[in-house]
Design a protein around this motif. Structure first.
Motif, PDB file in Angstrom:
ATOM      1  N   ILE A  64      -6.250  -5.947   8.103  1.00  0.00           N
ATOM      2  CA  ILE A  64      -5.140  -5.029   8.346  1.00  0.00           C
ATOM      3  C   ILE A  64      -5.103  -4.651   9.824  1.00  0.00           C
ATOM      4  O   ILE A  64      -6.143  -4.433  10.445  1.00  0.00           O
ATOM      5  CB  ILE A  64      -5.270  -3.782   7.451  1.00  0.00           C
ATOM      6  N   GLY A  65      -3.907  -4.596  10.375  1.00  0.00           N
ATOM      7  CA  GLY A  65      -3.729  -4.327  11.797  1.00  0.00           C
ATOM      8  C   GLY A  65      -4.136  -2.918  12.206  1.00  0.00           C
ATOM      9  O   GLY A  65      -4.207  -1.996  11.385  1.00  0.00           O
ATOM     10  N   LYS A  66      -4.362  -2.761  13.506  1.00  0.00           N
ATOM     11  CA  LYS A  66      -4.816  -1.473  14.030  1.00  0.00           C
ATOM     12  C   LYS A  66      -3.705  -0.443  14.141  1.00  0.00           C
ATOM     13  O   LYS A  66      -3.979   0.744  14.373  1.00  0.00           O
ATOM     14  CB  LYS A  66      -5.474  -1.679  15.397  1.00  0.00           C
ATOM     15  N   ASP A  67      -2.444  -0.889  13.968  1.00  0.00           N
ATOM     16  CA  ASP A  67      -1.334   0.059  14.000  1.00  0.00           C
ATOM     17  C   ASP A  67      -0.706   0.215  12.618  1.00  0.00           C
ATOM     18  O   ASP A  67       0.452   0.611  12.482  1.00  0.00           O
ATOM     19  CB  ASP A  67      -0.274  -0.398  15.015  1.00  0.00           C
ATOM     20  N   PHE A  68      -1.479  -0.069  11.567  1.00  0.00           N
ATOM     21  CA  PHE A  68      -0.989   0.012  10.192  1.00  0.00           C
ATOM     22  C   PHE A  68      -0.564   1.442   9.868  1.00  0.00           C
ATOM     23  O   PHE A  68      -1.143   2.402  10.390  1.00  0.00           O
ATOM     24  CB  PHE A  68      -2.106  -0.439   9.240  1.00  0.00           C
ATOM     25  N   SER A  69       0.444   1.575   9.010  1.00  0.00           N
ATOM     26  CA  SER A  69       0.996   2.910   8.729  1.00  0.00           C
ATOM     27  C   SER A  69       0.006   3.805   7.984  1.00  0.00           C
ATOM     28  O   SER A  69       0.071   5.036   8.082  1.00  0.00           O
ATOM     29  CB  SER A  69       2.284   2.784   7.915  1.00  0.00           C
ATOM     30  N   VAL A  70      -0.896   3.221   7.212  1.00  0.00           N
ATOM     31  CA  VAL A  70      -1.905   3.998   6.480  1.00  0.00           C
ATOM     32  C   VAL A  70      -3.181   4.000   7.331  1.00  0.00           C
ATOM     33  O   VAL A  70      -3.907   3.006   7.392  1.00  0.00           O
ATOM     34  CB  VAL A  70      -2.180   3.406   5.090  1.00  0.00           C
ATOM     35  N   PHE A  85       0.808  -1.219   0.000  1.00  0.00           N
ATOM     36  CA  PHE A  85       0.000   0.000   0.000  1.00  0.00           C
ATOM     37  C   PHE A  85       0.845   1.275   0.000  1.00  0.00           C
ATOM     38  O   PHE A  85       0.339   2.349  -0.322  1.00  0.00           O
ATOM     39  CB  PHE A  85      -0.976  -0.008   1.174  1.00  0.00           C
ATOM     40  N   ASN A  86       2.137   1.147   0.334  1.00  0.00           N
ATOM     41  CA  ASN A  86       3.037   2.296   0.208  1.00  0.00           C
ATOM     42  C   ASN A  86       3.859   2.241  -1.070  1.00  0.00           C
ATOM     43  O   ASN A  86       4.720   3.096  -1.296  1.00  0.00           O
ATOM     44  CB  ASN A  86       3.960   2.364   1.428  1.00  0.00           C
ATOM     45  N   ASN A  87       3.590   1.204  -1.882  1.00  0.00           N
ATOM     46  CA  ASN A  87       4.234   1.055  -3.191  1.00  0.00           C
ATOM     47  C   ASN A  87       5.754   0.950  -3.097  1.00  0.00           C
ATOM     48  O   ASN A  87       6.476   1.411  -3.973  1.00  0.00           O
ATOM     49  CB  ASN A  87       3.847   2.208  -4.131  1.00  0.00           C
ATOM     50  N   TYR A  88       6.223   0.329  -2.022  1.00  0.00           N
ATOM     51  CA  TYR A  88       7.654   0.062  -1.915  1.00  0.00           C
ATOM     52  C   TYR A  88       8.021  -1.143  -2.774  1.00  0.00           C
ATOM     53  O   TYR A  88       7.186  -2.022  -3.020  1.00  0.00           O
ATOM     54  CB  TYR A  88       8.040  -0.227  -0.462  1.00  0.00           C
ATOM     55  N   PRO A  89       9.251  -1.230  -3.237  1.00  0.00           N
ATOM     56  CA  PRO A  89       9.665  -2.397  -4.038  1.00  0.00           C
ATOM     57  C   PRO A  89       9.819  -3.634  -3.166  1.00  0.00           C
ATOM     58  O   PRO A  89      10.024  -3.542  -1.952  1.00  0.00           O
ATOM     59  CB  PRO A  89      11.011  -1.964  -4.630  1.00  0.00           C
TER      60      PRO A  89
END
Length: 289
Positions: free
Chosen positions: A92-98, A49-53
């Motif tokens: 998705i976890g409750k501490d997800f970055s998004v 979801f952050n489009n990292y490689p």
């Protein structure tokens, strides 16, 4: 050249389509067990979801009567994670970055986020061969270069003879190893229990201490990497047979019977020690591991 590599790009939706058509095989014989934890899966979804490689996915393309089949040589954990999320098996976890995605399953996220998910690009290497190839060796080489598999996981990919099958069956069937802490969910995932059982078996087979360095275990695995059904019954059969009648080994079915007797005796001795002295449970971490 018989071995072909075809580097390309595929978006995530392609893998969903392939799974829907039953064209993805996640468990070819050389593939390791699933080892990712909940935290690992959350981290990879964060990558998506952050489009990292992420590292390339390796697929062995196999042409079958029903069409192409793609055996997952490397990338099983990554693909399983995104496909399970898409199927609603992961939240998705409750501490997800998004923040907007926290606590949600795939069906609950916005159309925009779904599009972003579908469009995530994987680097893919499709590998195929027009001649017979040891795909276990290919799997081992891919993972050895990435240095992320344990030695026993690599042996699982490389060997398919009597010793590896005997050790893996013992780890699954005999509850004693779980009772004393040699086997657990985490250790089984990394095949540490199979490695311990293998070393014990090799000590009995070789009548010597083995296990260090790890390369020595590999050498002995090769020695006992035979098909037990092809073994002669006894040494007398070897003497009476033609030179190419049996595997290149002096081992016989009589030797197998002697090993099984010795192995059962060793296991029973360890059981008695545990029952009498609490060998494993009486010491933090366990004396057997």
């Amino acid at each position: 050249m018989a071995f072909h590599r075809n580097p390309n790009q595929q978006d995530l939706s392609w893998f969903i389509d392939m799974q829907t058509q039953n064209r993805l095989e996640f468990d070819p014989p050389y593939q390791r067990k699933s080892v990712w934890t909940y935290k690992d899966k959350q981290f990879f979804l964060d990558t998506i979801f952050n489009n990292y490689p992420c590292p390339a996915v390796y697929l062995q393309k196999e042409n079958t009567a029903k069409g192409p089949l793609y055996n997952v040589v490397d990338g099983k954990q990554r693909l399983s994670t995104v496909l399970d999320f898409h199927a609603g098996k992961i939240r998705i976890g409750k501490d997800f970055s998004v923040a907007r995605l926290r606590g949600k399953k795939f069906i609950e996220i916005s159309d925009e986020d779904k599009t972003h998910f579908y469009n995530y690009i994987f680097m893919v290497e499709q590998i195929r061969s027009e001649a017979e190839v040891d795909w276990g060796e290919v799997f081992q080489r891919v993972n050895k270069n990435q240095k992320k598999l344990g030695e026993q996981e690599l042996r699982h990919a490389r060997f398919d003879g009597w010793l590896i099958n005997r050790a893996e069956k013992e780890a699954v069937d005999e509850t004693f190893w779980r009772d004393v802490g040699v086997s657990s969910q985490a250790k089984s995932a990394r095949m540490k229990d199979v490695e311990f059982i293998s070393v014990l078996a090799l000590v009995l087979l070789e009548s010597d201490f083995v296990g260090f360095p790890q390369s020595h275990i590999d050498e002995l695995y090769a020695k006992y990497d035979f098909d037990e059904d092809q073994l002669p019954e006894s040494e007398a059969d070897i003497e009476d047979a033609e030179s190419d009648d049996f595997p290149d080994s002096e081992f016989t079915k009589d030797d197998l019977k002697n090993f099984e007797s010795a192995f059962q005796k060793a296991r029973n001795t360890l059981k008695a020690m545990e029952e009498h002295n609490l060998n494993r449970s009486g010491f933090a971490g366990g004396c057997l591991v």
